[in-house]
Enzyme design. Structure first.
Site, short mmCIF file in Angstrom:
data_model
loop_
_atom_site.label_atom_id
_atom_site.label_comp_id
_atom_site.label_asym_id
_atom_site.label_seq_id
_atom_site.Cartn_x
_atom_site.Cartn_y
_atom_site.Cartn_z
N ASP A 193 0.85 -1.20 0.00
CA ASP A 193 0.00 0.00 0.00
C ASP A 193 0.88 1.24 0.00
O ASP A 193 1.90 1.29 0.67
CB ASP A 193 -0.91 -0.02 1.25
CG ASP A 193 -2.10 0.90 1.11
OD1 ASP A 193 -3.24 0.40 1.10
OD2 ASP A 193 -1.90 2.14 1.02
N ILE A 209 1.87 1.41 -6.78
CA ILE A 209 1.65 0.52 -7.94
C ILE A 209 1.85 1.23 -9.27
O ILE A 209 1.93 0.59 -10.31
CB ILE A 209 0.27 -0.19 -7.91
CG1 ILE A 209 -0.88 0.83 -7.90
CG2 ILE A 209 0.17 -1.14 -6.72
CD1 ILE A 209 -2.25 0.20 -8.18
N THR A 261 -16.02 -2.55 -9.11
CA THR A 261 -17.22 -1.90 -8.59
C THR A 261 -18.41 -2.06 -9.54
O THR A 261 -18.21 -2.22 -10.76
CB THR A 261 -16.94 -0.40 -8.39
OG1 THR A 261 -18.16 0.31 -8.19
CG2 THR A 261 -16.25 0.22 -9.60
N ASP A 262 -19.61 -1.95 -9.00
CA ASP A 262 -20.81 -1.97 -9.86
C ASP A 262 -20.93 -0.69 -10.68
O ASP A 262 -21.71 -0.62 -11.61
CB ASP A 262 -22.08 -2.19 -9.02
CG ASP A 262 -22.35 -1.09 -8.00
OD1 ASP A 262 -21.50 -0.19 -7.83
OD2 ASP A 262 -23.42 -1.14 -7.35
N GLU A 263 -20.14 0.35 -10.31
CA GLU A 263 -20.30 1.64 -11.00
C GLU A 263 -19.87 1.57 -12.46
O GLU A 263 -20.24 2.44 -13.26
CB GLU A 263 -19.53 2.73 -10.23
CG GLU A 263 -20.02 2.83 -8.80
CD GLU A 263 -19.58 4.06 -8.03
OE1 GLU A 263 -19.27 5.09 -8.65
OE2 GLU A 263 -19.53 3.97 -6.79
N TYR A 312 -13.98 8.19 -12.07
CA TYR A 312 -13.69 7.02 -11.24
C TYR A 312 -14.17 5.74 -11.92
O TYR A 312 -13.40 4.79 -12.13
CB TYR A 312 -14.35 7.15 -9.85
CG TYR A 312 -14.43 5.84 -9.09
CD1 TYR A 312 -13.28 5.18 -8.67
CD2 TYR A 312 -15.67 5.25 -8.78
CE1 TYR A 312 -13.34 3.97 -7.98
CE2 TYR A 312 -15.74 4.05 -8.09
CZ TYR A 312 -14.58 3.41 -7.69
OH TYR A 312 -14.66 2.22 -7.02
N LYS A 328 -12.10 2.50 -13.49
CA LYS A 328 -12.28 1.11 -13.04
C LYS A 328 -12.72 0.24 -14.21
O LYS A 328 -12.26 -0.91 -14.35
CB LYS A 328 -13.31 1.03 -11.91
CG LYS A 328 -12.89 1.65 -10.58
CD LYS A 328 -11.71 0.95 -9.92
CE LYS A 328 -12.03 -0.43 -9.41
NZ LYS A 328 -10.87 -0.98 -8.61
N ARG A 385 -28.59 3.74 -3.76
CA ARG A 385 -27.40 2.88 -3.71
C ARG A 385 -27.80 1.58 -3.02
O ARG A 385 -28.73 1.54 -2.21
CB ARG A 385 -26.26 3.57 -2.93
CG ARG A 385 -25.74 4.87 -3.59
CD ARG A 385 -25.05 4.57 -4.90
NE ARG A 385 -24.47 5.73 -5.58
CZ ARG A 385 -25.09 6.42 -6.54
NH1 ARG A 385 -26.33 6.10 -6.91
NH2 ARG A 385 -24.48 7.42 -7.16
#
Ligand code: NAD
Ligand code: TYD
Length: 353
Positions: A35, A62, A132-134, A157, A161, A221
């Site tokens: 991290d 990363i 993510t579901d987004e 964002y 992703k 949500r």
């Protein structure tokens, strides 16, 4: 089999729950937490397990390809569970490039290192990408996201992703890397950074500050207890077929304003305030740009194939979450001092009417 697992983003909200569950459940695994410790990463999140014999922390970024290659050569991980990301939609609106760097370039750096290091033996190595579901975009009043819903991201964002998910699948289809992806709905629970709706509202209610609700509060949500997400990751990591995808969600849709009212009722009770005192703090502010109306996950594939079910009802989970924040003042003060104040001023000045 003894496994060495590199978990990225393990000092963040969900990552810390995944690291904790793996450390406790799999004494014979070696867990390495990689991290960068951005504003969202905090080693206090893992204080209770930091001395475990099967755990090690490595600080690193990363986006640094040379560092990632070197790390793979030194550590020879058997598997990666990749959670490191920039994760807050509002920040992606003000600084999209950081999201491209960490979420896209960072993911591809990890894929490249895994592809090289594991060459010739992909069957015994796994790259698990947490998403993510987004990525599926926004639903109208009906319907749910399934694993075959077409991607349609709207925020920087979710676009970053979605891009990282595509790269992960491409490394499976092109090179044969063993990859797995899961797309989860909104998580809540302990150690959640107070830039996201639920912990921000808890912190503000506690401090008698306005609770900002974007637009009319009508966005929906689908909330899942973070430990249930971690348990799903455990199952998928161990049981999914190479190249497979699972949606994870709690069948628990809430309009933001209804959720905030429930939270206010719980907080009034826990803080011994008069009924309605916390709700009086609700303040409608300018809507988020490109605000997705509704997310809802169909997790029947995960439930049917891997026998996973959410363990907690929302009201119970939310009450437990409030208890955690009230009992962990030091954690909250630690993460909301300093640069958080600058973020908050900038973010919510923009949203004032
Ligand atoms: P978080 O922001 O709390 O944690 C992210 C972690 O990644 C932090 O510890 C941070 O220090 C680390 N990190 C960021 N940039 C890094 C870099 N360049 N190199 C190394 N480490 C870096 O996020 P979270 O809510 O725990 O989300 C974890 C993952 O789960 C993300 O991939 C996110 O997209 C996904 N996800 C989150 C939710 C949610 O509701 N929070 C839902 C579904 C999926
Ligand atoms: P958030 O926790 O940021 O998660 P996401 O945008 O990834 O779903 O926001 C959850 C919902 O709450 C979303 O519809 C935006 C809204 N929201 C507010 O109304 N006020 C706030 O201060 C925040 C942070 C979010």
């Amino acid at each position: 089999m003894r496994k060495k697992i590199l978990i990225t983003g393990g000092a963040g909200f969900i990552g810390s729950h995944v690291v904790r569950q793996f450390i406790k459940k799999y004494a014979d695994y070696q867990i390495i937490n990689l991290d960068k410790l951005t504003y969202a990463g905090n080693l206090l999140n893992l204080k209770d397990v930091e001395d475990a014999p099967n755990y090690r922390f490595i600080k690193g970024d990363i986006t640094d390809a040379a560092f990632i290659t070197e790390l793979f050569h030194q550590e020879h991980p058997d598997a990666v569970i990749h959670l490191a990301a920039e994760s807050h939609v509002d920040r992606s609106i003000s600084s999209p490039m950081e999201f491209v760097m960490t979420n896209v370039i960072g993911t591809v750096n990890l894929l490249n290192a895994a592809k090289e290091m594991w060459k010739g033996d992909y069957a015994n190595h796994r790259f698990y990408h947490v998403s993510t579901d987004e990525v599926y975009g926004s639903l109208g009043e009906t319907g749910m996201f399934t694993e075959t819903t077409a991607y349609d991201p709207h925020s920087p964002y979710s676009a970053s992703k979605a891009s990282s998910d595509h790269f992960v699948r491409a490394y499976h289809d092109t090179y044969g890397l063993d990859v797995v992806i899961s797309n989860c709905s909104n998580n809540y629970g302990s150690h959640h950074f107070p830039e996201k709706l639920i912990p921000l509202a808890i912190n503000n209610i506690k401090n008698n500050k306005p609770v900002p609700v974007y637009g009319k509060g009508e966005n929906i949500r689908d909330w899942l207890w973070v430990e249930d997400h971690a348990a799903a990751i455990d199952r998928i990591f161990h049981q999914a077929k190479a190249g497979d995808t699972y949606n994870i969600g709690g069948h628990n849709e809430w309009k933001n304003i209804d959720l905030i009212h429930l939270l206010c009722r719980i907080m009034d009770e826990k803080l011994g305030r008069e009924a309605g005192a916390s709700a009086a703090l609700i303040t409608y502010v300018t809507d988020r740009a490109g605000h997705d109306l509704r997310y809802a996950i169909d997790s029947s594939k995960l439930q049917n194939e891997l026998n996973w079910t959410p363990s907690l009802q929302f009201e119970e989970g939310l009450a437990k979450t409030v208890d955690w924040y009230l009992e962990n003042e030091e954690w909250l003060e630690n993460v909301t001092s300093g640069i958080y104040q600058d973020y908050y001023k900038e973010q919510y000045a923009e949203h004032e009417h």
